[in-house]
Design a protein around this motif. Structure first.
Motif, PDB file in Angstrom:
ATOM      1  N   UNK A 124       0.846  -1.168   0.000  1.00 54.59           N
ATOM      2  CA  UNK A 124       0.000   0.000   0.000  1.00 54.59           C
ATOM      3  C   UNK A 124       0.897   1.238   0.000  1.00 54.59           C
ATOM      4  N   UNK A 125       0.721   2.128  -1.003  1.00 58.02           N
ATOM      5  CA  UNK A 125       1.586   3.312  -1.081  1.00 58.02           C
ATOM      6  C   UNK A 125       1.324   4.269   0.077  1.00 58.02           C
ATOM      7  N   UNK A 126       2.375   4.994   0.419  1.00 59.50           N
ATOM      8  CA  UNK A 126       2.258   5.953   1.517  1.00 59.50           C
ATOM      9  C   UNK A 126       1.583   7.218   1.007  1.00 59.50           C
ATOM     10  N   UNK A 127       0.822   7.845   1.855  1.00 63.67           N
ATOM     11  CA  UNK A 127       0.126   9.061   1.454  1.00 63.67           C
ATOM     12  C   UNK A 127       1.059  10.256   1.573  1.00 63.67           C
ATOM     13  N   UNK A 128       0.612  11.338   0.981  1.00 67.20           N
ATOM     14  CA  UNK A 128       1.376  12.577   1.015  1.00 67.20           C
ATOM     15  C   UNK A 128       1.530  13.090   2.448  1.00 67.20           C
ATOM     16  N   UNK A 129       0.513  12.906   3.254  1.00 72.09           N
ATOM     17  CA  UNK A 129       0.588  13.391   4.641  1.00 72.09           C
ATOM     18  C   UNK A 129       1.606  12.601   5.452  1.00 72.09           C
ATOM     19  N   UNK A 130       1.738  11.272   5.160  1.00 74.08           N
ATOM     20  CA  UNK A 130       2.755  10.479   5.860  1.00 74.08           C
ATOM     21  C   UNK A 130       4.148  10.985   5.531  1.00 74.08           C
ATOM     22  N   UNK A 171      20.523   7.367   0.969  1.00 73.65           N
ATOM     23  CA  UNK A 171      19.615   8.374   1.511  1.00 73.65           C
ATOM     24  C   UNK A 171      18.159   7.943   1.314  1.00 73.65           C
ATOM     25  N   UNK A 172      17.855   7.427   0.118  1.00 76.35           N
ATOM     26  CA  UNK A 172      16.499   6.959  -0.159  1.00 76.35           C
ATOM     27  C   UNK A 172      16.139   5.775   0.742  1.00 76.35           C
ATOM     28  N   UNK A 173      17.111   4.895   0.954  1.00 76.53           N
ATOM     29  CA  UNK A 173      16.885   3.739   1.813  1.00 76.53           C
ATOM     30  C   UNK A 173      16.614   4.168   3.252  1.00 76.53           C
ATOM     31  N   UNK A 174      17.384   5.151   3.734  1.00 78.34           N
ATOM     32  CA  UNK A 174      17.180   5.644   5.099  1.00 78.34           C
ATOM     33  C   UNK A 174      15.802   6.286   5.248  1.00 78.34           C
ATOM     34  N   UNK A 175      15.384   7.030   4.237  1.00 78.41           N
ATOM     35  CA  UNK A 175      14.050   7.637   4.281  1.00 78.41           C
ATOM     36  C   UNK A 175      12.978   6.560   4.294  1.00 78.41           C
ATOM     37  N   UNK A 176      13.155   5.533   3.474  1.00 79.81           N
ATOM     38  CA  UNK A 176      12.173   4.453   3.409  1.00 79.81           C
ATOM     39  C   UNK A 176      12.057   3.744   4.755  1.00 79.81           C
ATOM     40  N   UNK A 177      13.196   3.418   5.362  1.00 79.50           N
ATOM     41  CA  UNK A 177      13.158   2.731   6.658  1.00 79.50           C
ATOM     42  C   UNK A 177      12.538   3.616   7.743  1.00 79.50           C
ATOM     43  N   UNK A 183       4.622   2.000  10.889  1.00 80.19           N
ATOM     44  CA  UNK A 183       4.438   0.840  11.770  1.00 80.19           C
ATOM     45  C   UNK A 183       4.035   1.279  13.170  1.00 80.19           C
ATOM     46  N   UNK A 184       4.705   2.318  13.673  1.00 82.09           N
ATOM     47  CA  UNK A 184       4.371   2.814  15.009  1.00 82.09           C
ATOM     48  C   UNK A 184       2.975   3.422  15.032  1.00 82.09           C
ATOM     49  N   UNK A 185       2.619   4.137  13.973  1.00 80.46           N
ATOM     50  CA  UNK A 185       1.289   4.726  13.902  1.00 80.46           C
ATOM     51  C   UNK A 185       0.210   3.644  13.858  1.00 80.46           C
ATOM     52  N   UNK A 186       0.465   2.581  13.107  1.00 80.92           N
ATOM     53  CA  UNK A 186      -0.511   1.491  13.022  1.00 80.92           C
ATOM     54  C   UNK A 186      -0.617   0.736  14.351  1.00 80.92           C
ATOM     55  N   UNK A 187       0.483   0.626  15.072  1.00 75.71           N
ATOM     56  CA  UNK A 187       0.432  -0.063  16.352  1.00 75.71           C
ATOM     57  C   UNK A 187      -0.355   0.739  17.395  1.00 75.71           C
ATOM     58  N   UNK A 188      -0.383   2.051  17.235  1.00 79.58           N
ATOM     59  CA  UNK A 188      -1.151   2.871  18.160  1.00 79.58           C
ATOM     60  C   UNK A 188      -2.643   2.793  17.902  1.00 79.58           C
ATOM     61  N   UNK A 189      -2.999   2.401  16.679  1.00 82.35           N
ATOM     62  CA  UNK A 189      -4.434   2.286  16.363  1.00 82.35           C
ATOM     63  C   UNK A 189      -4.973   1.038  16.897  1.00 82.35           C
TER      64      UNK A 189
END
Length: 169
Positions: A1-7, A150-156, A163-169
């Motif tokens: 699932x692609x990440x949204x602009x707000x993420x 740099x792209x890899x660090x941003x992705x991680x 992941x943290x946001x989903x765990x809070x839900x």
């Protein structure tokens, strides 16, 4: 699932805030800040008046913080970290090239070498272009590797945030 602009925007804002926190931490301790940080802090304190505009936080256009002085200081530190080494390397190369060229000419001071170069310069030009191509390939490879890391660090980081946001839900 692609990440949204707000993420992605949220991740960029958190990264900028972390940079601001590290910048302010280096300000608070006199021994921990680098020379570039100290120079930037001194220039910023002399030339920029601090104005806390809260609109930059809501529009998410701030570079390093909420105030004009924080943005100016962050940009100045970046400029100093790039400009000082570039100007120093260029000046050293400008001053060292004539001496280095004369030294190499004295080493190759052989009549046979000059005879080959004076009659057939195509081999010299071919070797020069090969070395230039090799140096360019190395430069492009290093740039690509840096951008990939740099792209890899941003992705991680984005993955960890989601992941943290989903765990809070």
């Amino acid at each position: 699932q692609p990440y949204s602009y707000t993420d992605i925007t949220h991740l960029k804002e958190q990264t900028r805030r972390r940079q601001l926190v590290s910048l302010k931490n280096s300000e608070s301790s006199n021994n921990d800040g680098s020379l570039v940080d100290k120079v930037a802090a001194k220039i910023t304190s002399q030339f920029v008046e601090d104005d806390n505009d809260q609109t930059s936080l809501t529009t998410k256009t701030s570079i390093a913080g909420n105030s004009k002085s924080d943005r100016f200081k962050f940009n100045l530190i970046t400029l100093l970290r790039v400009a000082i080494p570039s100007i120093t390397a260029g000046t050293i190369a400008f001053l060292a090239f004539p001496a280095l060229a004369l030294f190499l000419a004295s080493i190759v001071n052989d009549a046979g070498v000059f005879a080959v170069l004076s009659q057939d310069s195509s081999q010299f030009v071919q070797n020069f272009l090969t070395v230039s191509g090799l140096l360019f390939s190395i430069l492009i490879g290093q740039t690509y590797a840096f951008l990939y890391q740099q792209q890899e660090a941003i992705f991680y980081a984005l993955f960890n945030e989601v992941t943290e946001a989903k765990s809070l839900l």
